[in-house]
Each structure stands twice: as structure tokens, then as C-alpha cells.
Design a protein around this motif. Sequence first.
Motif, PDB file in Angstrom:
ATOM      1  N   ARG A  28       0.821  -1.218   0.000  1.00 41.28           N
ATOM      2  CA  ARG A  28       0.000   0.000   0.000  1.00 41.28           C
ATOM      3  C   ARG A  28       0.852   1.264   0.000  1.00 41.28           C
ATOM      4  O   ARG A  28       2.064   1.224   0.223  1.00 41.28           O
ATOM      5  CB  ARG A  28      -0.942  -0.013   1.202  1.00 41.28           C
ATOM      6  N   LEU A  30       2.082   4.624   1.580  1.00 40.82           N
ATOM      7  CA  LEU A  30       2.219   5.260   2.889  1.00 40.82           C
ATOM      8  C   LEU A  30       2.049   6.768   2.747  1.00 40.82           C
ATOM      9  O   LEU A  30       2.332   7.332   1.690  1.00 40.82           O
ATOM     10  CB  LEU A  30       3.597   4.972   3.473  1.00 40.82           C
ATOM     11  N   GLU A  31       1.626   7.405   3.831  1.00 40.14           N
ATOM     12  CA  GLU A  31       1.460   8.855   3.846  1.00 40.14           C
ATOM     13  C   GLU A  31       2.772   9.544   3.468  1.00 40.14           C
ATOM     14  O   GLU A  31       3.829   9.203   4.014  1.00 40.14           O
ATOM     15  CB  GLU A  31       1.012   9.271   5.264  1.00 40.14           C
ATOM     16  N   ASN A  34       5.065   8.178  -2.676  1.00 35.75           N
ATOM     17  CA  ASN A  34       4.390   8.302  -3.968  1.00 35.75           C
ATOM     18  C   ASN A  34       4.294   6.986  -4.745  1.00 35.75           C
ATOM     19  O   ASN A  34       3.939   6.968  -5.915  1.00 35.75           O
ATOM     20  CB  ASN A  34       5.054   9.385  -4.824  1.00 35.75           C
ATOM     21  N   ARG A  35       4.642   5.881  -4.088  1.00 37.55           N
ATOM     22  CA  ARG A  35       4.370   4.582  -4.715  1.00 37.55           C
ATOM     23  C   ARG A  35       4.132   3.529  -3.638  1.00 37.55           C
ATOM     24  O   ARG A  35       4.544   3.701  -2.488  1.00 37.55           O
ATOM     25  CB  ARG A  35       5.480   4.155  -5.673  1.00 37.55           C
ATOM     26  N   ARG A  37       4.382   0.262  -1.330  1.00 36.42           N
ATOM     27  CA  ARG A  37       5.473  -0.525  -0.754  1.00 36.42           C
ATOM     28  C   ARG A  37       4.874  -1.752  -0.075  1.00 36.42           C
ATOM     29  O   ARG A  37       3.687  -1.752   0.299  1.00 36.42           O
ATOM     30  CB  ARG A  37       6.223   0.292   0.304  1.00 36.42           C
ATOM     31  N   VAL A  39       4.491  -3.339   3.184  1.00 37.70           N
ATOM     32  CA  VAL A  39       4.536  -2.744   4.517  1.00 37.70           C
ATOM     33  C   VAL A  39       4.050  -3.755   5.545  1.00 37.70           C
ATOM     34  O   VAL A  39       3.054  -4.455   5.321  1.00 37.70           O
ATOM     35  CB  VAL A  39       3.606  -1.505   4.566  1.00 37.70           C
ATOM     36  N   CYS A  40       4.742  -3.831   6.692  1.00 33.34           N
ATOM     37  CA  CYS A  40       4.284  -4.684   7.789  1.00 33.34           C
ATOM     38  C   CYS A  40       3.498  -3.843   8.798  1.00 33.34           C
ATOM     39  O   CYS A  40       4.055  -2.929   9.409  1.00 33.34           O
ATOM     40  CB  CYS A  40       5.464  -5.346   8.488  1.00 33.34           C
ATOM     41  N   GLU A  41       2.211  -4.146   8.947  1.00 30.50           N
ATOM     42  CA  GLU A  41       1.369  -3.384   9.889  1.00 30.50           C
ATOM     43  C   GLU A  41       1.537  -3.900  11.316  1.00 30.50           C
ATOM     44  O   GLU A  41       1.001  -3.313  12.254  1.00 30.50           O
ATOM     45  CB  GLU A  41      -0.110  -3.457   9.475  1.00 30.50           C
ATOM     46  N   GLY A  44       5.922  -2.529  11.585  1.00 29.74           N
ATOM     47  CA  GLY A  44       6.205  -1.219  10.985  1.00 29.74           C
ATOM     48  C   GLY A  44       7.296  -1.212   9.923  1.00 29.74           C
ATOM     49  O   GLY A  44       7.607  -0.157   9.368  1.00 29.74           O
ATOM     50  N   ALA A  45       7.879  -2.372   9.615  1.00 31.61           N
ATOM     51  CA  ALA A  45       8.960  -2.422   8.624  1.00 31.61           C
ATOM     52  C   ALA A  45       8.417  -2.145   7.217  1.00 31.61           C
ATOM     53  O   ALA A  45       7.412  -2.717   6.802  1.00 31.61           O
ATOM     54  CB  ALA A  45       9.656  -3.775   8.657  1.00 31.61           C
ATOM     55  N   VAL A  46       9.094  -1.234   6.488  1.00 30.44           N
ATOM     56  CA  VAL A  46       8.742  -0.928   5.102  1.00 30.44           C
ATOM     57  C   VAL A  46       9.839  -1.516   4.215  1.00 30.44           C
ATOM     58  O   VAL A  46      11.026  -1.237   4.419  1.00 30.44           O
ATOM     59  CB  VAL A  46       8.640   0.594   4.875  1.00 30.44           C
TER      60      VAL A  46
END
Lengths: 192, 192
Positions: A28, A30-31, A34-35, A37, A39-41, A44-46
Motif C-alpha cells: 500500500r 504510505l502517507e 508516492n508509490r 510498498r 509494509v508490515c502493519e 512497521g517495517a517498510v
Amino acid sequence: MSQDPSFYFPAPREQKFCSQCGTLNTNRLLEGDNRKRDVCEHCGAVHYQNPRLVVGTLPVWGDKVLLCLRAIEPRANTWTLPAGFMELSESMSQGAARETQEEAGANIVLGKLYTVIDIPQVDQVHVYFLAEALGPELDPGPETLEARWFGFDEIPWDNLAFRSVSTTLKHYIHDRSHEHFEMHHYSLAINR
Amino acid sequence: MSQDPSFYFPAPREQKFCSQCGTLNTNRLLEGDNRKRDVCEHCGAVHYQNPRLVVGTLPVWGDKVLLCLRAIEPRANTWTLPAGFMELSESMSQGAARETQEEAGANIVLGKLYTVIDIPQVDQVHVYFLAEALGPELDPGPETLEARWFGFDEIPWDNLAFRSVSTTLKHYIHDRSHEHFEMHHYSLAINR
């Protein structure tokens, strides 16, 4: 628990699970980014992904150039300049010299950065250095079926592995005839 | 389930869990390889790691150069040339132009590849292109506190963000005085 070598494969770009905690990732935006990623919800790891550098050499011995017949995919059984993925903790020069040693066992002195080639459709940048061989001796490694010196009129143009190899050789042959070697930067994008 | 932006962090290099199946990885040497990798013994995925490319520009407007005051770590509150990590599916030129737009909102025409800088201790290669601004207007993005044109005698040498920035500026000032701009490739390794 070590398996047969054919069991292993390079992990694809898509990062389905979190590298830090093993949770299933979400792809998804992220705030402020611009593209999308991976992401681990949970932790928090991107998981950013970036293009890779392939580093190699154009080794010359007198009026001959070194090519290696690839033993491995992609493009097995085609000829290439010695090159491979740049590793952590090394410079581009060190990587290019290492690949030349591993693939051909050639004894070279590295010259200057010669071609820098964008290939965005495979997320790679290929970089070749000029190199002078100190002798004709070769000792190819397991990724090479055969390493051989070719006269510039003997190059197997119809059986080269990659466009970055053929374009680098063409630049060299042109520049050699003019005795002037400049760095060349260009893109092999399909759509330009 | 979207968290506060400060919850997220770039995943470190170490790949503890398999990106493909979520199993705990083993860090070990594979047959025929020459360095340890994060390997999944469950599905066979090998998680190779490679250096990253940082791409940027040296934008000039008349006798001034564009610098950006960084709003983010690392090196927040220091001045940098506009630059950032190269993304998938783009060429180095496209990445450099994108970063210049995102960080400074400058309207530029991209020139040639100018500096190529190995920084093996952080597993990065930094690449800067020459660029000419079409006007002095700037519109900095969220990663920039301030974007500003500096005369070449006004550069804040004591508060620049990275050695790749200061060395690129020094090469430019030297080459500009000689009216001859060559590509520069060098290493900022600590131990040479």
C-alpha cells in the motif's frame, strides 16, 4: 538441513512476508510517499526495493578481447563480458575485478569506468570498466563453460548474451579506431 | 489498519524471515557461492542483498547552484544537492529529475552524468547529473525545509550533508573555471 542445490532460487522482488517479524505484508501507499510498498502493519517495517548494479570488465590482451561462454541462466550458452551483481561492502571497481577473476580467472589491471547503461525494464544498471590483461592465461570458474580471446573481427555478434555487452563492445571498437576512450552513459529502455 | 507515520521504519538489510513463505531464515554459505546469504530451508528462497543507487543533480542557474536544507534524517538541517534512492522502473536520469522535482520543485533540463561515487561502507553508489535551471522558481517538498540558490562563493561548506555533495561541488567549481566538464568516478571508502 541442506537441500539439493536445485532446491534454491533467488527470492523475487515481491516481499510477501515481513523480513523482520514474518507477518504477512500489505502492499500500500504510505502517507507522504508516492508509490506502493510492501509494509508490515505488525512491526512497521517498510520493504523498499531498488534497482541492482551489474559490474563487469572489457579485458583486452593486445588486439583481442575476452569473452566468456555462460554456463548458467539467463542466456546459458551465449558469450558475455565477465560481469555480475555488485555485492555489499565492495566498490564497483572491486566488484568488476572480482567477477573477472571468478568467471574467467584472467589476470588484469583495471582501467577506467567505460559504459554506464540503464536497463529500467529489468531494474538494473550495468557498468563496465576497461581492463588490460597482463597475460593470456585464463582459468574459468563454474559459471563459465569456456573463456576465450577473440580478435575484434571474430566476435560472435549473433550469440552475445546481453545488449549491454554488444553495445559496450561496439563503443570500444569505435573508440579504439579513434584512439580516444570516453565514458558512455545510455539507456536500453524499450520505450524511449 | 494504518498506524501513526512514526510507527514505520525502513526494513534493515538482515532478512530474518523468508519474504516468500514467512519461515525463519538461516544465514549460511550455499554450495558454489562465496559469501553467506539469508536462506529459507523451507521453500528455497535465497535473499541476496546488493548496494543501492542514490541519484541526484547539480542544478545551476546562471552563476548560482541549488542546495536543499534537509528536513529529514539522516543529516537533517544540513544542505544537500537534490538526490534520493533510485526507484524500480526508472532510469538514473529519470530518478535524478524526479528527486529534483520532489525536493526542490526546480524546473530543470538534465545534462550529462557528472559524478559516480562509490561509498562501500554504506553499500551505496551516488550518481549526480549536471542540470540547468530554466528559471529561479523553487517549490520545495516535505523532505526539504528550504531550497535556495547559492553563489559559488556562498556555499555553506561547513554544513553540507554528505561527502558526495561536497566533492561533487568541488569538481564542478574546478571544471567550471576550466570550462571543461568530464565525468568523475571515485571512491569515498574509509580505507583505501
